[in-house]
Design an enzyme around this catalytic site. Structure first.
Site, PDB file in Angstrom:
ATOM      1  CB  THR A 101      -0.901  -0.004   1.261  1.00 36.88           C
ATOM      2  OG1 THR A 101      -1.549   1.246   1.376  1.00 36.88           O
ATOM      3  CG2 THR A 101      -0.103  -0.250   2.538  1.00 36.88           C
ATOM      4  CG  ASP A 102      -1.160   4.993  -0.932  1.00 28.25           C
ATOM      5  OD1 ASP A 102      -1.706   4.351  -0.015  1.00 28.25           O
ATOM      6  OD2 ASP A 102      -1.758   5.881  -1.588  1.00 28.25           O
ATOM      7  CD  GLU A 103      -3.387   3.589   4.439  1.00 27.40           C
ATOM      8  OE1 GLU A 103      -3.181   3.441   5.653  1.00 27.40           O
ATOM      9  OE2 GLU A 103      -4.524   3.621   3.943  1.00 27.40           O
ATOM     10  CE1 TYR A 112      -3.482  -2.559   5.675  1.00 28.41           C
ATOM     11  CE2 TYR A 112      -3.276  -0.225   5.151  1.00 28.41           C
ATOM     12  CZ  TYR A 112      -3.373  -1.542   4.751  1.00 28.41           C
ATOM     13  OH  TYR A 112      -3.363  -1.855   3.400  1.00 28.41           O
ATOM     14  CE  LYS A 159      -0.039  -4.549   2.940  1.00 22.46           C
ATOM     15  NZ  LYS A 159      -0.399  -5.893   2.388  1.00 22.46           N
TER      16      LYS A 159
END
Ligand code: NAD
Ligand code: DAU
Length: 351
Positions: free
Chosen positions: A132-134, A157, A161
């Site tokens: 993810t970009d997060e 989260y 990741k």
């Protein structure tokens, strides 16, 4: 060329689109969908492919290391595309442990199974990790995440990741596992669990329930049609360079409040309501703890090197998505019953 491909999390939102794409596009591949079927996994999403001869379902839990070793031992996979994860930021805030277990330990279990069973025969193998970009953190008003942006995860989260991404790269460098990674922005489209912004708002507008907008609604997300994400994964799987990371994005930034207002306007028309009716349901609620302000992806690498770019204009993708949820009220009603409603009342009790 035939390949035996393990797709983890194939009963989830992005996973079902990817499984469908691979099963239909590559009849010469055997596709094994491994999923624990948590609250977010729904085999109804794959009814149209379940009887295809190249599709196989394995109910399994990536947090069980012995089970992962046994599955690898008996299936001789050539490749893994790993999507299984706990994926909702709000759930990670109320209960981080499950995110460590699934996203970090689960990923390491799969990497270890690949390491054991691919030892001495890494040629032609691939471990593709979907991220993810997060992991890159939160942006100010300008700029976009590139593949060189330093990791700065800020929610449980995104921290889980980011950790899984590091393990994938570590197994590449230490044990020579052939890997590729991608980091994608927010996806929208059919079959998304209605705890996430767009399907939640569609559901609530339909039933004239409050639309809970966190904080001032000014946080920005970069939205990509889920089928374009699946196409990007296909492209990277077949053409990406081993050891590399590719950012995937929609070049399509929206503040949450503008997106919700847009949705209200379209839904008023579709539901035959007077313009402005659904906007009245907007309710500003307590902000998400540590809420990342803005995500934006620079997807120039995947475009320049692999020729991928989004295929659909947002207006078209958004309207297609809204129509899908309105036409699939059975699906929406099914997933919004039972356990989901308990979760919903816990999540929104103090908002
Ligand atoms: P999702 O929550 O809809 O689906 C996750 C799937 O994983 C479910 O089918 C669930 O049953 C399965 N799963 C969970 N724990 C498992 C376990 N222990 N063992 C086996 N299966 C398990 O998630 P999604 O939105 O489809 O996201 C898929 C992947 O893509 C995730 O890794 C996520 O981090 C990443 N991602 C998502 C987005 C997005 O906008 N949704 C954007 C970028 C990256
Ligand atoms: O950026 C990629 C990520 O996008 C993925 O890695 C995650 O798995 C996926 O869930 C998504 O994370 P977000 O937190 O951005 O998505 P979500 O749909 O939960 O929220 C989108 C924005 O809307 C965010 O700024 C929070 C806000 N929001 C969300 C909900 C559920 C609201 O204002 N109200 C809501 O009820």
């Amino acid at each position: 060329m035939t390949k035996r491909i393990l797709i983890t999390g194939g009963a989830g939102f992005i996973g079902n689109h990817l499984v469908r794409l691979f099963v239909n596009s590559y009849p010469e591949y055997q596709i094994y969908n491994l999923d624990k079927l948590t609250y977010a996994g729904n085999l109804e999403n794959l009814k149209d492919v379940e009887s295809k001869p190249n599709y196989h379902f394995i109910k399994g839990d990536i947090t069980d290391k012995d089970e992962m070793q046994n599955i690898f031992k008996s299936h001789f996979f050539d490749a893994v595309i790993h999507l299984a994860a706990e994926s909702h930021v709000d759930r990670s805030i109320s209960g981080p442990d499950e995110f460590v277990l699934t996203n970090v330990v689960g990923t390491v279990n799969l990497l270890n199974a690949a390491r054991t069973h691919w030892a001495g025969k890494m040629e032609g193998k691939l471990f593709y990790h979907v991220s993810t970009d997060e992991v890159y953190g939160s942006l100010g008003p300008k700029g976009a995440f590139t593949e060189f942006t330093a990791y700065d995860p800020r929610s449980p989260y995104s921290a889980s990741k980011a950790s899984s991404d590091h393990f994938v790269r570590a197994f590449h460098h230490t044990y020579g596992i052939p890997v590729v990674l991608s980091n994608c922005s927010n996806n929208y489209g059919s079959y998304q669990f209605p705890e996430k912004l767009i399907p939640l708002m569609i559901h609530n507008i339909k039933y004239e329930k409050p639309l809970p907008v966190y904080g001032k609604g000014l946080n920005v997300r970069d939205w990509l049609w889920v089928e374009d994400h699946a196409r990007a994964i296909d492209t990277i799987f077949h053409k990406g360079k081993q050891g590399e990371t590719y950012n995937i994005g929609g070049n399509n930034e929206w503040t949450n409040i503008d997106l919700v207002r847009r949705l209200c306007g379209i839904m008023d028309t579709k539901l035959g309501r007077e313009a402005g009716t659904s906007e009245k349901l907007i309710t500003y609620v307590q902000d998400r703890a540590g809420h990342d302000m803005r995500y934006a992806i620079d997807a120039s690498k995947i475009k320049a090197e692999l020729g991928w770019e989004p295929s659909i204009e947002f207006d078209k993708g958004f309207e297609t998505t809204i129509d899908w949820y309105l036409e699939h009220s059975d699906w929406l009603n099914h997933v919004t019953s039972g356990a989901y409603l308990n979760y919903y009342s816990e999540q929104y009790a103090d908002r």
